[in-house]
Design an enzyme around this catalytic site. Sequence first.
Site, PDB file in Angstrom:
ATOM      1  N   LYS A   1       0.827  -1.209   0.000  1.00 50.14           N
ATOM      2  CA  LYS A   1       0.000   0.000   0.000  1.00 50.14           C
ATOM      3  C   LYS A   1       0.861   1.259   0.000  1.00 50.14           C
ATOM      4  CE  LYS A   1      -2.766   2.869   2.983  1.00 50.14           C
ATOM      5  NZ  LYS A   1      -2.957   3.243   4.384  1.00 50.14           N
ATOM      6  N   ASN A   2       1.861   1.316   0.881  1.00 45.04           N
ATOM      7  CA  ASN A   2       2.635   2.543   1.035  1.00 45.04           C
ATOM      8  C   ASN A   2       3.497   2.846  -0.196  1.00 45.04           C
ATOM      9  OD1 ASN A   2       1.530   2.996   3.536  1.00 45.04           O
ATOM     10  ND2 ASN A   2       3.211   2.051   4.669  1.00 45.04           N
TER      11      ASN A   2
ATOM     12  N   ARG B   1      -5.067  10.389   3.136  1.00 42.26           N
ATOM     13  CA  ARG B   1      -3.791  10.989   3.488  1.00 42.26           C
ATOM     14  C   ARG B   1      -2.789  10.918   2.334  1.00 42.26           C
ATOM     15  NH1 ARG B   1      -1.435  13.432   7.317  1.00 42.26           N
ATOM     16  NH2 ARG B   1       0.834  13.475   7.388  1.00 42.26           N
TER      17      ARG B   1
ATOM     18  N   ASP C   1      -5.504   7.757   9.140  1.00 39.76           N
ATOM     19  CA  ASP C   1      -5.636   7.223  10.491  1.00 39.76           C
ATOM     20  C   ASP C   1      -5.522   8.308  11.545  1.00 39.76           C
ATOM     21  OD1 ASP C   1      -5.928   4.601   9.681  1.00 39.76           O
ATOM     22  OD2 ASP C   1      -3.781   4.211   9.648  1.00 39.76           O
TER      23      ASP C   1
ATOM     24  N   ASP D   1       4.435   0.710  11.777  1.00 34.24           N
ATOM     25  CA  ASP D   1       3.173   0.091  11.388  1.00 34.24           C
ATOM     26  C   ASP D   1       3.009  -1.327  11.920  1.00 34.24           C
ATOM     27  OD1 ASP D   1       2.274   2.299  10.072  1.00 34.24           O
ATOM     28  OD2 ASP D   1       2.799   1.620   8.062  1.00 34.24           O
TER      29      ASP D   1
ATOM     30  N   MET E   1       6.801   7.355  17.409  1.00 35.06           N
ATOM     31  CA  MET E   1       6.445   8.294  16.350  1.00 35.06           C
ATOM     32  C   MET E   1       5.038   8.869  16.467  1.00 35.06           C
ATOM     33  SD  MET E   1       8.366   6.438  13.142  1.00 35.06           S
ATOM     34  CE  MET E   1       8.068   7.789  12.006  1.00 35.06           C
TER      35      MET E   1
END
Length: 436
Positions: free
Chosen positions: A22-23, A97, A121, A321, A343
């Site tokens: 996905k990223n 995002r 998120d 993640d 983070m």
Amino acid sequence: MGIFKIEGGIRLKGEITPQGAKNEALQILCAVLLTPEKVTINNIPDIIDINKLITLLGNLGVKIQKNGSDSYTFQADDVNVLYLETEAFKQEGGSLRGSIMIVGPLLARFGRGYIPKPGGDKIGRRRLDTHFEGFINLGAKFRYNREDHFYGVEAPKGLTGTDMLLDEASVTGTANIVMAAVLAKGKTTIYNAACEPYLQQLCKMLNAMGANITGVGSNLLTIEGVQSLGGCEHRILPDMIEIGSWIGLAAMTRSEITIKDVSWDNLGLIPNTFRKLGITLERRGDDIYIPAHEDGYEVKTDIDGSILTISDAPWPGFTPDLLSIVLVVATQARGDILIHQKMFESRLFFVDKLIDMGAKIMLCDPHRAVVMGHDFKSQLKATTMSSPDIRAGISLLIAALSAKGTSTIQNIEQIDRGYERIDERLRAIGANIIRA
């Protein structure tokens, strides 16, 4: 709003293949805006966030051809930049995002880029300063409308290469700045650049399109600007976060699972981090084989015998993640673990749902939690819960699959944002999960 009903405590068995990352896809898809020529992308995951971005590209005027279930060809030869100033775009861009990464390519090619405050998120503050400071360094003028949270950058005379030191090694920030710099005049150097495999993939794709980027894989990127880019074909890596999720699922349900085609060389610390939890992983070619952990898994302490601490860090550190997955897996480990989420200050707030299921977790502050493992002597209990974000959602799903009884997970659209047909794929390896 959909729900999952899950009957837990069932051993799973079989093979599962991770979806495309996905990223990486969020970056790669935005890069098609840099050229009027055709760009073919393979292994695109069929998930909500990616499908939203593809729709956004179509609304911008990008021609889209679907070649197969996970393959698309894009051609941005007639982009409607005026769409960026419409109310429809403000609503559409604000729900995703990843939409922030259209700004760099649009600024580079068309001299302007706009974006509403991106969604995504709710895991804490997610600043955009790195993105816009990079654009300003390249010569763009920045403006921000506080009333409707609308950002804009403009460079009608084009961008000019420069040296910059990023204030944080932001993955999306680095990607955005790289995509802007490839068409800038002269040389750009980016120090403290992110160097995740997905950012490396973006740089390799841009080079295949005719860009001149060196230092790929390091935190110092050098970009010699070019006048234009051409088309290419690119394949997205398997999703390392999903791979980590399946490792956690196998351990928690004491199941024998093989994860296929994982691209081992791009997994970094992920396999060894799970090994620190006592989980057995076996490399078989490019697959991961996880045996059924009949006797559980024992946490390895630090060399001096102190409690194991697992924390996140920029690549090549452990990805944030997967900390939610590690936390859930730790609830049935033999031993104690300190989870330190550096983070994001809201990412650990889902632990109250695990505590309701019987997990022994002490939340020290918004960033730290101590997990005292049950060693499978006390099974988690089924409950009804809601998915707060993508990664917490998959973690709760793993907990439910290991729990005694039937659990209900609400707000599953959050899980669908990041995981493709997850209920179908879990049923294929024996899970009792129903979407309602």
